[in-house]
Design a protein around this motif. Structure first.
Motif, PDB file in Angstrom:
ATOM      1  N   TRP A  26       0.837  -1.213   0.000  1.00 39.13           N
ATOM      2  CA  TRP A  26       0.000   0.000   0.000  1.00 39.13           C
ATOM      3  C   TRP A  26       0.865   1.253   0.000  1.00 39.13           C
ATOM      4  O   TRP A  26       0.658   2.181  -0.791  1.00 39.13           O
ATOM      5  CB  TRP A  26      -0.929  -0.033   1.222  1.00 39.13           C
ATOM      6  N   VAL A  27       1.867   1.299   0.895  1.00 43.53           N
ATOM      7  CA  VAL A  27       2.759   2.456   0.982  1.00 43.53           C
ATOM      8  C   VAL A  27       3.538   2.620  -0.319  1.00 43.53           C
ATOM      9  O   VAL A  27       3.688   3.734  -0.829  1.00 43.53           O
ATOM     10  CB  VAL A  27       3.723   2.302   2.189  1.00 43.53           C
ATOM     11  N   ALA A  28       4.037   1.501  -0.863  1.00 45.10           N
ATOM     12  CA  ALA A  28       4.796   1.567  -2.120  1.00 45.10           C
ATOM     13  C   ALA A  28       3.921   2.106  -3.254  1.00 45.10           C
ATOM     14  O   ALA A  28       4.376   2.924  -4.070  1.00 45.10           O
ATOM     15  CB  ALA A  28       5.331   0.186  -2.477  1.00 45.10           C
ATOM     16  N   SER A  29       2.656   1.682  -3.293  1.00 44.26           N
ATOM     17  CA  SER A  29       1.748   2.156  -4.345  1.00 44.26           C
ATOM     18  C   SER A  29       1.436   3.635  -4.188  1.00 44.26           C
ATOM     19  O   SER A  29       1.319   4.364  -5.191  1.00 44.26           O
ATOM     20  CB  SER A  29       0.458   1.335  -4.336  1.00 44.26           C
ATOM     21  N   ARG A  30       1.315   4.107  -2.944  1.00 42.36           N
ATOM     22  CA  ARG A  30       1.048   5.528  -2.697  1.00 42.36           C
ATOM     23  C   ARG A  30       2.211   6.390  -3.170  1.00 42.36           C
ATOM     24  O   ARG A  30       2.010   7.424  -3.810  1.00 42.36           O
ATOM     25  CB  ARG A  30       0.798   5.763  -1.203  1.00 42.36           C
ATOM     26  N   TYR A  31       3.431   5.963  -2.865  1.00 45.05           N
ATOM     27  CA  TYR A  31       4.600   6.700  -3.337  1.00 45.05           C
ATOM     28  C   TYR A  31       4.661   6.706  -4.862  1.00 45.05           C
ATOM     29  O   TYR A  31       4.994   7.717  -5.480  1.00 45.05           O
ATOM     30  CB  TYR A  31       5.890   6.084  -2.775  1.00 45.05           C
ATOM     31  N   PHE A  32       4.330   5.558  -5.465  1.00 46.20           N
ATOM     32  CA  PHE A  32       4.365   5.448  -6.917  1.00 46.20           C
ATOM     33  C   PHE A  32       3.350   6.387  -7.564  1.00 46.20           C
ATOM     34  O   PHE A  32       3.656   7.060  -8.550  1.00 46.20           O
ATOM     35  CB  PHE A  32       4.084   4.002  -7.334  1.00 46.20           C
ATOM     36  N   CYS A  33       2.146   6.439  -6.994  1.00 46.94           N
ATOM     37  CA  CYS A  33       1.094   7.321  -7.523  1.00 46.94           C
ATOM     38  C   CYS A  33       1.464   8.792  -7.393  1.00 46.94           C
ATOM     39  O   CYS A  33       1.026   9.632  -8.186  1.00 46.94           O
ATOM     40  CB  CYS A  33      -0.232   7.058  -6.807  1.00 46.94           C
ATOM     41  N   GLN A  34       2.270   9.127  -6.382  1.00 50.31           N
ATOM     42  CA  GLN A  34       2.701  10.510  -6.174  1.00 50.31           C
ATOM     43  C   GLN A  34       3.933  10.868  -6.993  1.00 50.31           C
ATOM     44  O   GLN A  34       4.438  11.993  -6.911  1.00 50.31           O
ATOM     45  CB  GLN A  34       2.983  10.750  -4.689  1.00 50.31           C
ATOM     46  N   PHE A  58      -0.839   9.830   6.256  1.00 47.08           N
ATOM     47  CA  PHE A  58      -1.372   8.722   7.059  1.00 47.08           C
ATOM     48  C   PHE A  58      -0.672   7.411   6.739  1.00 47.08           C
ATOM     49  O   PHE A  58      -0.352   6.632   7.638  1.00 47.08           O
ATOM     50  CB  PHE A  58      -2.883   8.592   6.813  1.00 47.08           C
ATOM     51  N   TYR A  59      -0.430   7.136   5.453  1.00 44.34           N
ATOM     52  CA  TYR A  59       0.186   5.869   5.086  1.00 44.34           C
ATOM     53  C   TYR A  59       1.631   5.774   5.608  1.00 44.34           C
ATOM     54  O   TYR A  59       2.131   4.689   5.878  1.00 44.34           O
ATOM     55  CB  TYR A  59       0.150   5.656   3.572  1.00 44.34           C
ATOM     56  N   GLN A  60       2.285   6.945   5.763  1.00 40.38           N
ATOM     57  CA  GLN A  60       3.631   6.939   6.342  1.00 40.38           C
ATOM     58  C   GLN A  60       3.566   6.627   7.840  1.00 40.38           C
ATOM     59  O   GLN A  60       4.417   5.907   8.366  1.00 40.38           O
ATOM     60  CB  GLN A  60       4.322   8.273   6.096  1.00 40.38           C
ATOM     61  N   TYR A  61       2.557   7.176   8.505  1.00 36.01           N
ATOM     62  CA  TYR A  61       2.323   6.821   9.914  1.00 36.01           C
ATOM     63  C   TYR A  61       2.111   5.323  10.048  1.00 36.01           C
ATOM     64  O   TYR A  61       2.665   4.675  10.949  1.00 36.01           O
ATOM     65  CB  TYR A  61       1.098   7.559  10.461  1.00 36.01           C
ATOM     66  N   ALA A  62       1.308   4.764   9.143  1.00 37.73           N
ATOM     67  CA  ALA A  62       1.018   3.329   9.189  1.00 37.73           C
ATOM     68  C   ALA A  62       2.296   2.516   9.018  1.00 37.73           C
ATOM     69  O   ALA A  62       2.516   1.525   9.721  1.00 37.73           O
ATOM     70  CB  ALA A  62       0.013   2.964   8.091  1.00 37.73           C
ATOM     71  N   ALA A  63       3.168   2.941   8.101  1.00 33.93           N
ATOM     72  CA  ALA A  63       4.424   2.223   7.860  1.00 33.93           C
ATOM     73  C   ALA A  63       5.337   2.287   9.078  1.00 33.93           C
ATOM     74  O   ALA A  63       5.952   1.282   9.464  1.00 33.93           O
ATOM     75  CB  ALA A  63       5.139   2.813   6.641  1.00 33.93           C
ATOM     76  N   ILE A  64       5.427   3.461   9.711  1.00 34.18           N
ATOM     77  CA  ILE A  64       6.279   3.626  10.898  1.00 34.18           C
ATOM     78  C   ILE A  64       5.754   2.798  12.061  1.00 34.18           C
ATOM     79  O   ILE A  64       6.514   2.112  12.759  1.00 34.18           O
ATOM     80  CB  ILE A  64       6.386   5.114  11.281  1.00 34.18           C
ATOM     81  N   ILE A  65       4.427   2.827  12.273  1.00 33.26           N
ATOM     82  CA  ILE A  65       3.819   2.058  13.370  1.00 33.26           C
ATOM     83  C   ILE A  65       4.032   0.559  13.149  1.00 33.26           C
ATOM     84  O   ILE A  65       4.395  -0.172  14.077  1.00 33.26           O
ATOM     85  CB  ILE A  65       2.319   2.383  13.482  1.00 33.26           C
ATOM     86  N   MET A  66       3.824   0.079  11.920  1.00 34.28           N
ATOM     87  CA  MET A  66       4.011  -1.340  11.629  1.00 34.28           C
ATOM     88  C   MET A  66       5.470  -1.751  11.793  1.00 34.28           C
ATOM     89  O   MET A  66       5.773  -2.859  12.245  1.00 34.28           O
ATOM     90  CB  MET A  66       3.546  -1.663  10.210  1.00 34.28           C
TER      91      MET A  66
END
Length: 380
Positions: free
Chosen positions: A28-36, A164-172
């Motif tokens: 999910w995080v990788a796809s968000r970065y790719f879309c940006q 938010f997705y960066q927060y999710a990556a850091i928390i995980m």
């Protein structure tokens, strides 16, 4: 040998769920970065994921091949195909859940029973299955989770904002590091002779020791990377070279083949970049002191470099906060380290005869019972 309990079974189920969620978050995080349009970040995340998955699958298959030596080759071919499609860890979870369910809910083991008693054999199979999973999770933690945490913190420091997705990556990432550290120590104490039970207070002390020291080091590397990517890469290569060289001098015998042994030593070198790793089960007071003194000196050196080379950068609010957190987490990590080794660390690694027979040799048989893989893989 300790019992595999219902609590262990539920923790195993929880660990599997977190493992699956972590995979989903990574993509999910990788796809968000790719879309940006931030393709480099997306590729890095996928590379960390791919590298850790490839290496853990290789080790997992080699362990199956060693454990099933002389058995049905057709079964081994099927396992090879599963690992080829990067799903070997789920085979291991299936075996762990199968044996764990039997001993936690269906059978009771008598205290005076011998190791060859059927119920105790299943107990050992359950513990060994969970042990293998936790060993693979340690590899994954330092090949993927820790580098990803470093990457996300670096991105945060560079841009000063976070989604938010960066927060999710850091928390995980923090969850993954924390769980793998504690689960590893639990498996270690369940698998090796003369290891004390890992109680609640000792679990938290060990968790905070590892978490704070690793966090401080990741923040330090992020700071030096922000200053100069070239210096950061040189530093990491130098640290890996030192760790790999030290591993070579230990003459480890964890794997049966020389190729796998060198891969194991390479992975240990990467782990040593982030955390101390005891690979021979020996007393390591001097080694661990040198290790964390070196990390402390390098961390302070990085902060002084900021102060005298580019003092204008350190005046920025987020960099000041990161610097304070780096020092604070380092101090807290060292304090928890001292408390853990003074109060909770087992003073006896194993029985003298067990050490000479099992720790440094090739895994074999003893009284008809196969020794666990942890006899060759020790982290304190």
């Amino acid at each position: 040998m300790m019992k595999f309990t219902k609590q262990d079974f539920f923790f195993l189920v929880g660990g599997m769920i977190i493992y699956v969620v972590d995979i989903g978050v990574d993509f999910w995080v990788a796809s968000r970065y790719f879309c940006q349009g931030q393709y480099s970040w997306s590729i890095l995340i996928l590379c960390f994921r791919g590298l850790s998955s490839l290496i853990t699958q290789i080790f997992s298959y080699e362990w199956f091949k060693n454990d099933w030596e002389g058995t049905d080759t057709g079964k081994l071919k099927l396992v090879f195909l599963v690992h080829l499609f990067q799903c070997g860890i789920f085979v291991r979870y299936w075996f762990a859940l199968k044996y764990g369910c039997q001993v936690a809910f269906k059978q009771t083991s008598s205290r005076g029973a011998s190791e060859t008693d059927p119920s105790n054999l299943i107990q050992k199979q359950a513990i060994d299955a969970v042990t293998d999973i936790n060993m693979l999770r340690v590899f994954k933690t330092f090949l993927e989770t820790t580098p990803q945490l470093f990457l996300q913190i670096y991105i945060l420091m560079e841009h000063g904002k976070i989604n938010f997705y960066q927060y999710a990556a850091i928390i995980m990432s923090f969850c993954g590091i924390s769980l793998s550290m504690v689960d590893y120590q639990i498996s270690l104490r369940q698998s090796l002779p003369d290891k004390d039970e890992f109680r609640v207070l000792s679990k938290f002390t060990y968790l905070f020791y590892k978490l704070f020291t690793i966090t401080s080091w990741i923040l330090s590397i992020s700071l030096i990377t922000l200053l100069s990517v070239r210096i950061s890469v040189i530093l990491l290569i130098l640290l890996w070279t030192c760790g790999f060289t030290w591993t070579l001098k230990q003459h480890t015998t964890f794997c049966k083949s020389k190729k796998m042994e060198y891969m194991y030593r390479t992975v240990v070198g990467i782990i040593l970049i982030f955390s101390f790793f005891n690979i021979k089960g020996r007393r390591t007071k001097v080694c661990i002191s040198i290790y964390y003194v070196t990390h402390t000196v390098v961390t302070l050196g990085i902060l002084f470099l900021y102060m005298f080379w580019k003092p204008s950068i350190i005046k920025e609010l987020h960099l000041t906060i990161v610097s304070v957190l780096t020092i604070l987490s380092l101090v807290l990590g060292i304090i928890f380290l001292v408390v853990y080794y003074r109060c909770f660390h087992p003073t006896t690694y194993c029985r003298p005869q067990a050490c000479s027979d099992e720790l440094d040799g090739v895994a074999g048989q003893k009284d008809g019972v196969k020794t666990g893989r942890f006899q060759h893989f020790l982290m304190q």
